[in-house]
Motif scaffolding. Sequence first.
Motif, PDB file in Angstrom:
ATOM      1  N   PRO A  82       0.827  -1.215   0.000  1.00 22.96           N
ATOM      2  CA  PRO A  82       0.000   0.000   0.000  1.00 22.96           C
ATOM      3  C   PRO A  82       0.855   1.257   0.000  1.00 22.96           C
ATOM      4  O   PRO A  82       1.970   1.276   0.522  1.00 22.96           O
ATOM      5  CB  PRO A  82      -0.798  -0.126   1.302  1.00 22.96           C
ATOM      6  N   ASN A  83       0.337   2.307  -0.607  1.00 27.44           N
ATOM      7  CA  ASN A  83       1.007   3.605  -0.566  1.00 27.44           C
ATOM      8  C   ASN A  83      -0.003   4.700  -0.233  1.00 27.44           C
ATOM      9  O   ASN A  83      -1.187   4.436  -0.041  1.00 27.44           O
ATOM     10  CB  ASN A  83       1.759   3.892  -1.870  1.00 27.44           C
ATOM     11  N   ALA A  84       0.482   5.925  -0.169  1.00 28.19           N
ATOM     12  CA  ALA A  84      -0.352   7.041   0.276  1.00 28.19           C
ATOM     13  C   ALA A  84      -1.602   7.200  -0.573  1.00 28.19           C
ATOM     14  O   ALA A  84      -2.675   7.521  -0.059  1.00 28.19           O
ATOM     15  CB  ALA A  84       0.470   8.331   0.253  1.00 28.19           C
ATOM     16  N   TRP A  95       6.829   2.690  -6.446  1.00 26.88           N
ATOM     17  CA  TRP A  95       7.832   2.299  -5.461  1.00 26.88           C
ATOM     18  C   TRP A  95       7.328   1.140  -4.598  1.00 26.88           C
ATOM     19  O   TRP A  95       8.037   0.156  -4.361  1.00 26.88           O
ATOM     20  CB  TRP A  95       8.163   3.526  -4.615  1.00 26.88           C
ATOM     21  N   SER A  96       6.072   1.203  -4.170  1.00 26.75           N
ATOM     22  CA  SER A  96       5.542   0.157  -3.295  1.00 26.75           C
ATOM     23  C   SER A  96       5.275  -1.145  -4.042  1.00 26.75           C
ATOM     24  O   SER A  96       5.048  -2.185  -3.414  1.00 26.75           O
ATOM     25  CB  SER A  96       4.256   0.633  -2.606  1.00 26.75           C
ATOM     26  N   ARG A  97       5.309  -1.112  -5.361  1.00 27.40           N
ATOM     27  CA  ARG A  97       5.196  -2.361  -6.126  1.00 27.40           C
ATOM     28  C   ARG A  97       6.556  -3.049  -6.238  1.00 27.40           C
ATOM     29  O   ARG A  97       6.643  -4.240  -6.527  1.00 27.40           O
ATOM     30  CB  ARG A  97       4.628  -2.062  -7.526  1.00 27.40           C
ATOM     31  N   ASP A 134       3.325   8.989  -4.658  1.00 29.51           N
ATOM     32  CA  ASP A 134       2.761   7.733  -4.152  1.00 29.51           C
ATOM     33  C   ASP A 134       3.718   7.046  -3.177  1.00 29.51           C
ATOM     34  O   ASP A 134       4.089   5.892  -3.361  1.00 29.51           O
ATOM     35  CB  ASP A 134       2.397   6.795  -5.304  1.00 29.51           C
ATOM     36  N   THR A 135       4.109   7.760  -2.126  1.00 32.27           N
ATOM     37  CA  THR A 135       5.035   7.228  -1.136  1.00 32.27           C
ATOM     38  C   THR A 135       4.475   5.962  -0.486  1.00 32.27           C
ATOM     39  O   THR A 135       3.319   5.945  -0.059  1.00 32.27           O
ATOM     40  CB  THR A 135       5.304   8.270  -0.038  1.00 32.27           C
ATOM     41  N   PRO A 136       5.266   4.899  -0.378  1.00 32.65           N
ATOM     42  CA  PRO A 136       4.783   3.666   0.259  1.00 32.65           C
ATOM     43  C   PRO A 136       4.398   3.881   1.721  1.00 32.65           C
ATOM     44  O   PRO A 136       4.958   4.746   2.414  1.00 32.65           O
ATOM     45  CB  PRO A 136       5.987   2.722   0.150  1.00 32.65           C
ATOM     46  N   PHE A 187       0.275  21.795   2.834  1.00 36.89           N
ATOM     47  CA  PHE A 187       0.484  20.811   1.779  1.00 36.89           C
ATOM     48  C   PHE A 187       0.274  19.388   2.298  1.00 36.89           C
ATOM     49  O   PHE A 187       0.302  19.133   3.497  1.00 36.89           O
ATOM     50  CB  PHE A 187       1.891  20.948   1.201  1.00 36.89           C
ATOM     51  N   THR A 188       0.084  18.478   1.383  1.00 39.60           N
ATOM     52  CA  THR A 188      -0.120  17.082   1.738  1.00 39.60           C
ATOM     53  C   THR A 188       1.209  16.441   2.144  1.00 39.60           C
ATOM     54  O   THR A 188       2.238  16.669   1.526  1.00 39.60           O
ATOM     55  CB  THR A 188      -0.709  16.311   0.539  1.00 39.60           C
ATOM     56  N   ASN A 189       1.162  15.635   3.161  1.00 42.27           N
ATOM     57  CA  ASN A 189       2.361  14.963   3.657  1.00 42.27           C
ATOM     58  C   ASN A 189       2.768  13.838   2.714  1.00 42.27           C
ATOM     59  O   ASN A 189       2.030  12.897   2.480  1.00 42.27           O
ATOM     60  CB  ASN A 189       2.065  14.403   5.055  1.00 42.27           C
ATOM     61  N   GLY A 190       3.995  13.927   2.187  1.00 44.59           N
ATOM     62  CA  GLY A 190       4.510  12.864   1.333  1.00 44.59           C
ATOM     63  C   GLY A 190       5.459  11.931   2.046  1.00 44.59           C
ATOM     64  O   GLY A 190       6.013  11.015   1.428  1.00 44.59           O
TER      65      GLY A 190
END
Length: 629
Positions: A191-193, A238-240, A281-283, A303-306
């Motif tokens: 899963p990611n963000a 990245w999470s894949r 799309d940070t894991p 801003f949205t947290n990455g």
Amino acid sequence: MTRVSVALAACLVIPLLAVQAQYRYVSGNGTASSCNDGYSNATAPTPSYSSFAYTQTQVRQTATRASTFTSTPTYAAHYSSLSSLAPQVSTSTYGNWQSGGSPVGTSTGFEPYGTAAWTSLWQFANPVNFTRGIYSTTVAPTPVATAELVKPDPLYFGPTDCRQFPEGFMWGVAGSAGQLEGAVADEGKGPNALDVSSSEVPSFVDNFSADENYYLYRQDIERLAAMGIKYYSFSISWSRIFPFTEVGSPLNAAGLAHYDDLIDVCLQNGIAPVVTLAHLDTPLPVWKGNNTDRARRGEFGGFTNGGYYRDDFVDSFVQYGKTIMAHFADRVPIWVTFNEPWPVTTNAQAAYNVIRSHAELYHYYHDVLNGTGSVTYKSGGPLGIPLDPTNATHVDASCRYNDFYTGVFANPIYLGQDYPDAYKETVKDYVPLNQSDLEYFKGTADLFAINIYSANLVEPIDPSSGRTAAQCISNKTDPGWPYCTSTTTLTETGWQTGYKSQSASPYSAPRLTRTAFNYLWNTYKTPMILMEFGFPVFGEAEKDLDAQRYDTPRSEFLLSVMSELLAAIWEDGIDLRGAFAWSLLDNWEFGSFAPHFGMQTVNRTTQERAYKRSFFDFVDFFQARVPQQ
């Protein structure tokens, strides 16, 4: 009718701002085009009769398929020669996660990266209303029917330029994993963000199947090749690749094999792949998504947290980037480390971590792998343009705006210079850069890559608001912090910036795009590439299929921007290397499927695609103006 002639001001960041523009108002009407058809000097037309017959005067043309490479281009040694230079990690497989079901492949004993641990990532993520698409395996491609490739009649008012793009100009289409792929919990992906964003933002629509490009990529590439597309810019999830992300955690074999084949299929069809490593799309293990991390949202201007601020971010991201680069460096001409890092940079540490990890991957690619391609990151748009370029305070405000939106990353990476003064004066906890840092960061991008969809007209904070710029700078709760400027959608003369399709969409402002390129080129002095540009048509999602396909406003936007790019190259002396349109398909625009940016429609039930007229107009423009490659 009154006309306005405008010459925009130059922005000299240090030490002063020079205003070189003035508005010049003149009176008059529009003039007709001159023509030499033999009738121009006639005093009056002469009525006459003739025999009438219905005739078809339009020539029906079909799209021309992309030519395949005569030899596969290479940019580094094959992985077999580079494997010892890649991070030494094990590989694993995990299968598919089933919401509400028992863990897949429950392990016995303690296996921190086993299948039970992988399942627990999804249980912790707990995506809301999880669903799967209609595909569960890669679909074999079929040729595109000739009837689909018949071009529409030309636009009545089309481009009138007669310039050519330079030899080797790169053009194509762009997309991203999180917005196209779907299959979010399939074949070992973690899963990611973006996968859990619906639980974070109530207005978000779930994105678990999207366009199912993960299973339909071969057919999607077939459709690009049939239209003659030469470059495909996409992102890797990245999470894949590393579901657990920690340094030393295993590589997901299925994910790596997927992108390996995606790149090969592109090349087999004469399409060059452009790869982005992080597209918002940070894991989950880095982003975490727990209450502590969620509380950090809004710390840096709302801003949205990455997850970029975390202590383990640089090492985790660099391990991922090195792994992908080593495996695919031989076949990829352009590498993009980050897509638009600014909107997900929550604090000063996050900004530093982005710069540091980007520079490490640049040096790894060129100095260790000896890659001959390009490495860059994608800056975001819109840039700030002074509302009144004759007013020094407006120019100053736009420069401050751009210092934050662009200069925080671009100053160290392109110029080897410290952060902009405006940033350091506003963000007191910035991470200092020493001389060693600046030397390491300088020149670590081969292209200045930018996404531009529109432009922001900027002016100082309105005094009637009861606020001042100085108050804003010292107050993180100020609604304008950290820019501490005002933006408007109306020009100095009171006209809207350009055509706007709906509330959340950009304005069509191709001439201001050219202005932005001039600012960036003359400030950072690096060859440029337009990595994303596109436009949504008003209410397209509510229209029937035929109306969606006849997307004239999108065609006009794309053609106008491309004409301005030619002017920037020939008239302004800008070294512009390429342009990629967003997007190959209507996709998930971070919370909604309603804004349609694609040059193909997507049936959300059947996943069938259909070309829009903008796709034909886009391709025709380049094929008529790019020397044959």
